[in-house]
Design an enzyme around this catalytic site. Structure first.
Site, PDB file in Angstrom:
ATOM      1  N   GLY A  34      -7.184 -10.052 -63.003  1.00 23.58           N
ATOM      2  CA  GLY A  34      -6.268 -10.945 -62.320  1.00 23.58           C
ATOM      3  C   GLY A  34      -5.079 -11.121 -63.220  1.00 23.58           C
ATOM      4  N   ASP A 164     -15.145 -24.830 -55.524  1.00 19.06           N
ATOM      5  CA  ASP A 164     -14.560 -23.564 -55.086  1.00 19.06           C
ATOM      6  C   ASP A 164     -15.635 -22.631 -54.548  1.00 19.06           C
ATOM      7  OD1 ASP A 164     -12.513 -21.882 -54.469  1.00 19.06           O
ATOM      8  OD2 ASP A 164     -12.297 -21.044 -56.476  1.00 19.06           O
TER       9      ASP A 164
END
Lengths: 514, 602
Positions: A34, A164
């Site tokens: 990422g 999450d």
């Protein structure tokens, strides 16, 4: 020897004690990347144990070691459960960081990288279910759901909110074990149960109505909503609430679950943003109608999970007691589940490059011929006995021969892994909203993200809004350690547009840092 | 070589997941020792960085929990790193910065650096100013960031530091211990152990259990040993280690008590007649009286106070301050306020308290090297000497003479000889006294009483030293404080005029002296390192500091009197939470009392 002068630090000596060096591990391949972190598959040289190394990016840190990483480490070190990813240790790279050409980046040894060492997991749920032709069996879904709820119950008992929960954060190994991962947004609610928590958490599609309505006092129920979304998604074969932004997300929720009023959700009209999002017209709850093809017990449980009022929403513990898990077909034993070939697409940057090209090509091709939805609903037929016994290989899903042929040892086939482009096609094809979910869907467990062109058109379209999160690699690479845009960082898609755009991480950091 | 490294790695493997070591192991593993830092120097520096962390923490408005975590980080860092190779000021700054993030009370790095630098160079404005130069600042920042990495690696990213506060509060709640003084003393003990190696030897629940036991003993509160609520069952403890820690704790307290033992007779002889009056139906009114009043004062002190509670170093001095106060008939009903507002008596002692800060105050080091500590012991005793003198002079007028003598002694720097001689004389009888009654509870409680009042007085001390910060930062009570400052200044002035002649310092010196005080603390450590026993050199500062402190404590009174109003609305749970957050034990009960105190004060 005299006492050290102020400012003196012992940076030269290799300490005999403390965190180990990353040199104890041999990096095998990069399995995720990422903007804010990379994940490597690695082997501990002494024990040959395969692990995942998640790099904590430090270079943007003006405030030193990121507080988000501290929180994550604190929480992970507290949690020990078979359904929660195990943080084995933290290692540091002793030498100066080297750039791509192998030149040391300036700085001394305490400027190296810091890695979190996790147990290695082969897949994530999203990646797995997005495999072409993948169909989960009912016992398999029950098995995953039960593990998910067990892990989550453990977190909640230990006063940790995950905040999450989504498919790409549920890692699955080839033993069929499911583990909660990426605690980058997790929060302990022990000492601040009445404190202000940020409502800018949880990937948009899985975000519960109370957060969308601005609540800053919330509890474990937020995670349970996400579980409900995942549950429905598993049964439905595709995500159920796919808003592009927060208002749309909320209206999709209302379409499905009806509009809330004081009767079904006491206090809802006093929610901070209720008036902004007040439904134009009352709508009826239509969960049963929408998903009438689900079996009765599944629908019952789903109804309880997708309850608008968080105080009435089912808890993880109660959900585990639901009829659904105790009626035929029973959840299968994780070990009986098929083993799937893990396909971590990139090993090297070069390969990634190739991939990207291949994928671009595929993209162009597929754009003209969008395929039908390629994620299939589960193999289930409520009225009939399920046809697939647990353990039986899935259709179309080439099971890896059980046994010693461990996939990480396998060389990647020439031409790069096949999964990535396929995933891209899929994602791009069937649902523009899913664009930008990046690897989460299309590319499997360790999606490439953030860098280079989005792998498929949807990415370009929904880049800003699609909530699924390129940040989705289960180890949580996507979560930036720091500010920069949305909570998932510049790679962006993670959280969808937040109203006060950007900086929500930042807020968490030093402002509204609850 | 190989064999050696193997054993080392084996040892570290054994302790891979533990942060707790035996006393012997601590000594054996100490890298500082290998670099020639003696055990004593080590414990002195330990005190210094604890104080430094505390001071920065206060200035940054950090809660006690964060400060405690920072201190634990420092301790753990120096378990595996040498004091000779890592400047404690830098490490302490790093640890407070890191702890602020770990405890979710983050402070911007820039702010931490400026505050730490300012604290370090308080006495040297020129150097202190240099932090505003960009290059100096950037260099400092880089240093802290690198230091953070070093600390992180050394503490192995182990952020989950448990403190004894929560188990202590939980157990007291379960046991139904409502006596505020017991709670407060237990809490203060916990704060004190934080600065010792006890927290490297025992898990927090043991420290909590030991502290509760000692506090209960002190107040003759019986902890249940039978039935459903056996007291140690409230903690997750095993009997053997609990005995061991109690033994160590007693030892520490005991030795301290021995050093200060001589005031006890004084108290017994003189104090009762006066002090017993207000609470005549209490069997142990003497002990409880002083502690009670002290404690109530401490618990009244608002939030910032708790930061200060870490400080055990000031206990000794404070004890005597308080003792002196209580021995005055006129104050028998108002011990606390009177004590605070009677600069004349306390002054002389206070200077030594400061002295104690840097040098002696390390109560825990005493047991380890009591022999080598004779010098400092003498100094401690010296405080008592003056106290004895003070308390024997029951009337204020005479005291001022005494003080001036003391002051003279100080300024001449010739204190030592006098003190030593006195101390030997004075210390003798009580020491034996203690020894005789070693095993009996009463003796314990006597000795502990020192300690108790020490911790209680500690709060006052803290209150006073924290005050400047409060002034800067406290957003709640600004107005009240302004008023109080004026009023208290006024009162103090009057008192001073009446009771003291030698003192010239006045209110305006507030900021300076506070700085001096901290500076002194910091410096005293350095001095110690060089010339271990000559800490006297820095004594001349303490007068200013004392005035400062006095003033501040006055302010605190004013402020805390207002506090109950804010606090009373809170539920029990809120209280506990707040206690934990703030690190102070407060109760709803005392509200009425506070009001009373307030009114009498006014």
């Amino acid at each position: 020897m005299a006492v050290a002068a102020p400012g003196q630090l012992n940076l030269d000596e290799t300490p005999s004690w403390g965190s180990r060096s990353v040199d104890c591990f041999e990096k095998l391949e990069q399995i995720g990347e990422g903007t804010y972190g990379q994940v490597y598959m690695a082997k501990e040289t002494e024990t040959n144990e395969i692990v995942a190394l998640k790099k904590i990016r430090m270079d943007n840190e003006r405030e030193g070691f990121p507080i988000t990483a501290i929180r994550e480490i604190k929480i992970l070190k507290k949690l020990h459960h078979q359904n929660v990813i195990q943080l084995k240790e933290i290692v540091t790279s002793p030498g100066p960081e080297r750039d791509e050409q192998g030149k040391p980046i300036e700085g001394n040894k305490y400027k190296g990288s810091i890695y979190m060492v996790f147990e290695y997991m082969d897949h994530d749920l999203t990646g797995l279910s997005d495999r072409p032709g993948m169909r989960f069996t009912v016992p398999q879904i029950k098995c995953y759901m039960r593990q998910l709820l067990t892990g989550l119950h453990y977190c909640h008992v230990n006063q940790v909110l995950h905040r999450d929960i989504k498919g790409s954060n549920l890692l699955i190994d080839n033993e069929g074990n499911l583990k909660l991962a990426d605690f980058g947004l997790a929060r302990s609610f022990s000492s601040d149960h009445n404190g202000n928590l940020t409502n800018r958490v949880i990937t948009l599609w899985y975000r519960p109505p109370e957060l969308l309505l601005g609540s800053t006092r919330y509890g474990p129920a937020v995670d349970m909503w996400s579980v409900g979304c995942i549950f429905a998604e598993l049964l439905n074969g595709k995500p159920i609430l796919t808003g592009k932004n927060e208002p749309e997300q909320l209206s999709k929720i209302f379409e499905l679950c009806g509009t809330p009023d004081e009767l079904i959700w006491p206090g809802v009209t006093k929610m901070p943003w209720y008036n902004n999002f007040k439904p134009q017209r009352p709508m009826k709850r239509r969960v049963k109608e929408f998903y009438k093809h689900f079996d009765r017990h599944a629908l019952d449980l789903l109804e309880k999970m997708l309850t608008l009022d968080p105080s009435q929403r089912i808890s993880a513990k109660d959900a585990l007691d639901a009829e659904y898990f105790w009626t035929d077909p029973l959840p299968c034993d994780p070990k009986s589940l098929p083993k799937y070939e893990a396909s971590h697409e990139f090993q090297t940057k070069k390969k990634r490059q190739q991939q990207r090209q291949a994928e671009e090509a595929a993209k162009r091709q597929k754009l003209q011929h969008p395929p039908p939805h390629s994620r299939l609903p589960p193999i289930q037929n409520p009225g009939q006995p399920h046809q697939i016994r647990p353990g039986q290989p899935m259709h179309n899903a080439p099971p890896v021969a059980a046994g010693p042929s461990h996939h990480y040892a396998k060389p990647r086939g020439p031409g790069g892994p096949n999964r990535y482009p396929q995933g891209g096609n899929q994602g791009g094809g069937y649902n523009p909203n899913r664009g930008g979910q990046g690897g989460g869907y299309g590319s499997g467990p360790y999606p490439q993200q953030g860098r280079g062109p989005p792998p498929y058109p949807g990415g370009a379209m929904g880049g800003a809004g699609a909530p699924r999160g390129a940040g989705g690699s289960g180890y949580g690479v996507g979560g930036p350690n720091y500010p920069q845009g949305g909570p998932y960082g510049a790679s962006g898609p993670g959280r969808g547009p937040n109203y006060p755009q950007g900086g929500s991480r930042n807020q968490q950091q030093y402002g509204n840092w609850q | 070589m190989d064999g050696k490294s193997k054993t080392i790695s084996k040892l570290s493997c054994e302790h891979m997941h533990s942060w707790y070591f035996t006393k012997e192991e601590l000594e054996k593993f100490s890298l500082s020792r290998k670099d020639g830092i003696t055990e004593r120097m080590e414990s002195e520096i330990r005190q210094l960085y604890c104080l430094f962390v505390r001071d920065i923490g206060i200035r940054l408005k950090l809660p006690q929990m964060t400060i405690a975590t920072a201190i634990m980080f420092c301790h753990r860092f120096y378990l595996h790193q040498s004091l000779a190779k890592n400047g404690w000021q830098t490490i302490a700054t790093v640890c407070i910065f890191l702890a602020s993030k770990v405890e979710d009370t983050p402070c911007p790095l820039d702010h931490v650096i400026r505050v730490a630098h300012g604290t370090m160079y308080r006495k040297d404005p020129a150097t202190a100013q240099r932090i505003h130069q960009k290059d100096v600042f950037e260099k400092q920042k880089a240093l802290i960031l690198i230091g953070e990495r070093l600390v992180l690696a050394t503490i192995r990213f182990d952020f989950n530091i448990q403190h004894p506060y929560r188990p202590l509060l939980d157990a007291m709640k379960k046991l139904g211990i409502t006596q505020k003084e017991v709670k407060q003393v237990a809490w203060n003990f916990v704060n004190d152990w934080l600065k010792t190696t006890l927290c490297l030897q025992y898990k927090p629940q043991y420290i909590a259990a030991g502290s509760l036991y000692l506090a209960a003993k002190l107040h003759n509160v019986k902890l249940p040993v039978h039935g459903a609520h056996v007291w140690w069952h409230q903690f997750d403890v095993a009997p053997k280690p609990l005995e061991a820690i109690l033994h160590q704790m007693r030892e520490m307290v005991h030795i301290e008590a021995k050093l200060f033992a001589h005031p006890i007779p004084v108290k017994q002889n003189e104090v009762p007649s006066e002090v017993k009056l207000p609470i005549s139906n209490s069997p142990d009114s003497v002990l409880n009286q002083s502690s009670l009043s002290l404690n109530s004062s401490s618990s009244e002190i608002g939030e910032p106070n708790d930061h200060l509670q870490v400080d055990s170093s000031q206990d000794m001095g404070s004890i005597h301050t308080e003792d002196g106060a209580t021995s005055y008939p006129e104050r028998s009903s108002l011990n606390r306020i009177a004590g605070r507002n009677s600069p004349s008596q306390t002054n002389s002692k206070e200077s030594k308290i400061k002295h104690g800060d840097g040098v002696i105050s390390c109560t825990q080091q005493i047991p380890f090297n009591s022999l080598s500590e004779i010098g400092s012991a003498a100094k401690c005793v010296e405080q008592h000497v003056s106290i004895c003198a003070n308390s024997s002079n029951i009337f204020n007028d005479k005291i001022s003479n005494q003080i001036s003598i003391n002051a003279n002694m100080r300024s001449e720097g010739s204190l030592h000889t006098d003190v030593d001689s006195k101390s030997t004389q004075c210390a003798e009888p009580p020491t034996t006294n203690c020894n005789c009654s070693n095993d009996s509870l009463n003796v314990d409680s006597l000795c502990f009483d020192q300690r108790l009042s020490a911790s209680a007085a500690d709060n006052m001390e803290k209150a006073s030293s924290v005050q400047p910060v409060q002034k800067e930062v406290d957003h709640l009570c600004v107005e009240h404080k302004m008023v109080d400052i004026a009023r208290i200044n006024d009162l103090l002035m009057k008192k001073r005029k009446r009771q003291r002649e030698t003192q010239e310092q006045d209110i305006p010196s507030v900021d300076l002296s506070e700085e001096d005080w901290i500076e002194r603390e910091l410096e005293s450590g350095i001095i110690i390192q060089k010339e271990a026993d000559h800490a006297v050199t820095s004594d001349y500062l303490s007068d200013e500091g004392w005035i400062e402190r006095e003033l501040e404590s006055g302010i605190v009174i004013g402020q805390t009197n207002n506090k109950p109003v804010d606090l009373d609305g809170l539920s029990e749970d809120d209280w506990i939470e707040r206690e934990l957050e703030s690190g102070i034990i407060v109760e709803q009960g005392p509200a009425g009392k506070k009001q009373k105190l307030k009114s009498s004060f006014c």
